[in-house]
Design a protein around this motif. Structure first.
Motif, mmCIF file in Angstrom:
data_model
loop_
_atom_site.group_PDB
_atom_site.id
_atom_site.type_symbol
_atom_site.label_atom_id
_atom_site.label_comp_id
_atom_site.label_asym_id
_atom_site.label_seq_id
_atom_site.Cartn_x
_atom_site.Cartn_y
_atom_site.Cartn_z
ATOM 1 N N ASP A 1 0.828 -1.204 0.000
ATOM 2 C CA ASP A 1 0.000 0.000 0.000
ATOM 3 C C ASP A 1 0.863 1.256 0.000
ATOM 4 O O ASP A 1 0.570 2.226 -0.692
ATOM 5 C CB ASP A 1 -0.927 0.002 1.218
ATOM 6 N N ASN A 2 1.945 1.204 0.811
ATOM 7 C CA ASN A 2 2.813 2.361 0.945
ATOM 8 C C ASN A 2 4.266 1.920 1.026
ATOM 9 O O ASN A 2 4.576 0.842 1.547
ATOM 10 C CB ASN A 2 2.469 3.152 2.221
ATOM 11 N N VAL A 3 5.152 2.769 0.524
ATOM 12 C CA VAL A 3 6.593 2.536 0.621
ATOM 13 C C VAL A 3 7.204 3.786 1.242
ATOM 14 O O VAL A 3 7.043 4.889 0.715
ATOM 15 C CB VAL A 3 7.234 2.273 -0.759
ATOM 16 N N LEU A 4 7.898 3.605 2.359
ATOM 17 C CA LEU A 4 8.536 4.720 3.053
ATOM 18 C C LEU A 4 10.014 4.736 2.678
ATOM 19 O O LEU A 4 10.721 3.750 2.895
ATOM 20 C CB LEU A 4 8.373 4.591 4.564
ATOM 21 N N VAL A 5 10.485 5.857 2.136
ATOM 22 C CA VAL A 5 11.805 5.907 1.512
ATOM 23 C C VAL A 5 12.618 7.085 2.043
ATOM 24 O O VAL A 5 12.143 8.227 2.046
ATOM 25 C CB VAL A 5 11.693 6.038 -0.024
ATOM 26 N N SER A 6 13.848 6.819 2.465
ATOM 27 C CA SER A 6 14.765 7.871 2.886
ATOM 28 C C SER A 6 15.222 8.679 1.676
ATOM 29 O O SER A 6 15.445 8.129 0.594
ATOM 30 C CB SER A 6 15.985 7.262 3.572
ATOM 31 N N ASP B 1 -5.610 -1.796 7.893
ATOM 32 C CA ASP B 1 -5.521 -2.842 6.877
ATOM 33 C C ASP B 1 -4.339 -2.652 5.931
ATOM 34 O O ASP B 1 -4.247 -3.303 4.900
ATOM 35 C CB ASP B 1 -6.813 -2.904 6.068
ATOM 36 N N GLU B 2 -3.416 -1.793 6.282
ATOM 37 C CA GLU B 2 -2.379 -1.351 5.357
ATOM 38 C C GLU B 2 -1.122 -2.214 5.417
ATOM 39 O O GLU B 2 -0.717 -2.676 6.487
ATOM 40 C CB GLU B 2 -2.025 0.094 5.684
ATOM 41 N N THR B 3 -0.503 -2.407 4.270
ATOM 42 C CA THR B 3 0.827 -3.004 4.180
ATOM 43 C C THR B 3 1.826 -1.894 3.901
ATOM 44 O O THR B 3 1.705 -1.174 2.908
ATOM 45 C CB THR B 3 0.895 -4.052 3.051
ATOM 46 N N VAL B 4 2.807 -1.760 4.801
ATOM 47 C CA VAL B 4 3.800 -0.707 4.701
ATOM 48 C C VAL B 4 5.156 -1.339 4.423
ATOM 49 O O VAL B 4 5.572 -2.269 5.123
ATOM 50 C CB VAL B 4 3.884 0.113 6.001
#
Length: 312
Positions: A172-177, A294-297
């Motif tokens: 669902d989301n990708v957290l990126v530096s 319900d999110e996939t991070v």
């Protein structure tokens, strides 16, 4: 920058240097393992990449996509891009010269020399090392490998996102530096808007955040945990264009939260990683980013070139 360029980077590496780039694991865990109220947290363990960071992908693609002169290759780096370029140059049997700032760790400098690179330590920060590198490149004619702002480098970084989708589907989301932006540019170019990509920066090195406030790339002062790895003073032109299209959210995090997340990853997960690899977890732990139930991070664990004694 588009998905086809990323596909081409994958094919180029597989055809010409099979096995040099690792397909790093995607560790899928229940979010409860992190104390997070969401479905799953995925860790893309890119710190296990050749050279200890995602940079290997882009640097190798840059070298493979160009003719390399007798003078070899040259790069300015806080450390990781230099290590990746040196590793690729060694594999291809070409010369490599790396300019690093004085804040680059002794461990990273030693690794560069171990890989056979000529190391030039100059300038207080990455931007000053880059100026010296560009002047030297004009003298030697060596192939310049930029740490984050070349199409081949960004496409190589994007192969990481290609692997995430192939191994786990679309998060669902990708957290990126973000430092200079090569990593987030490659990831966002691959996912486009099929997954939400969130930019994360230390508050003491907000290249993308400040560019958005100004409406254009601007220079920022760089200090704190960012100086050794996320050390760019301005967002790259390629990253600026791509993030304008595909990245809605840009967040900044304090150094103490980044450091706490780095230590948590070591103590709880036995992952010895750089501060730059801990921004995603810091965003979750501080509530700067709050996922849905319900999110996939997906967190990109981007580098492991650190002095282990700093994890005490």
């Amino acid at each position: 920058m588009n998905r086809q360029q990323i596909i081409d980077a994958t094919r180029r590496a597989a055809a010409r240097t099979p096995g040099l780039i690792r397909r790093t694991p995607l560790w899928r865990l229940p979010a409860s393992a992190f104390g997070i109220n969401a479905a799953q947290v995925w860790l893309k363990l890119e710190h296990m990449q050749v050279g200890g960071s995602f940079k290997a992908r882009g640097m190798l693609n840059r070298l493979l996509a160009n003719d390399i002169p007798a003078s070899g290759v040259i790069v300015a780096s806080g450390g990781n891009a230099g290590i990746a370029t040196a590793a690729a140059a060694k594999a291809l049997g070409v010369k490599c010269e790396v300019f690093v700032p004085t804040v680059s760790s002794a461990m990273k400098q030693a690794k560069l020399r171990e890989l056979g690179a000529k190391v030039v330590v100059t300038g207080a920060v990455y931007a000053e090392a880059l100026e010296a590198c560009l002047a030297r490149q004009q003298e030697t004619g060596a192939l310049l490998t930029h740490a984050y702002d070349q199409a081949e480098v960004v496409a190589g970084a994007g192969t990481l996102a290609q692997e995430i989708e192939a191994d786990g589907g679309l998060p669902d989301n990708v957290l990126v530096s973000v430092g200079g932006g090569g990593l987030i540019a490659g990831i966002a170019a691959w996912f486009e808007q099929r997954s939400r990509v969130v930019a994360l920066e230390p508050v003491l090195a907000p290249t993308l955040f400040d560019a958005r406030r100004a409406g254009e790339p601007v220079d920022v002062a760089v200090s704190g945990v960012a100086a050794d790895a996320l050390g760019a003073k301005r967002i790259g032109a390629i990253a600026w264009d791509i993030t304008q299209q595909y990245v809605k959210d840009s967040l900044v995090l304090p150094d103490d939260a980044i450091r706490a997340a780095q230590l948590w990853l070591w103590k709880e997960m036995k992952l010895a990683v750089e501060p730059s690899a801990a921004l995603g977890l810091a965003a979750l732990q501080t509530g700067a980013y709050i996922p849905r139930r319900d999110e996939t991070v997906c967190l990109v664990i981007c580098g492991a070139n650190l002095d282990p004694s700093t994890l005490s």
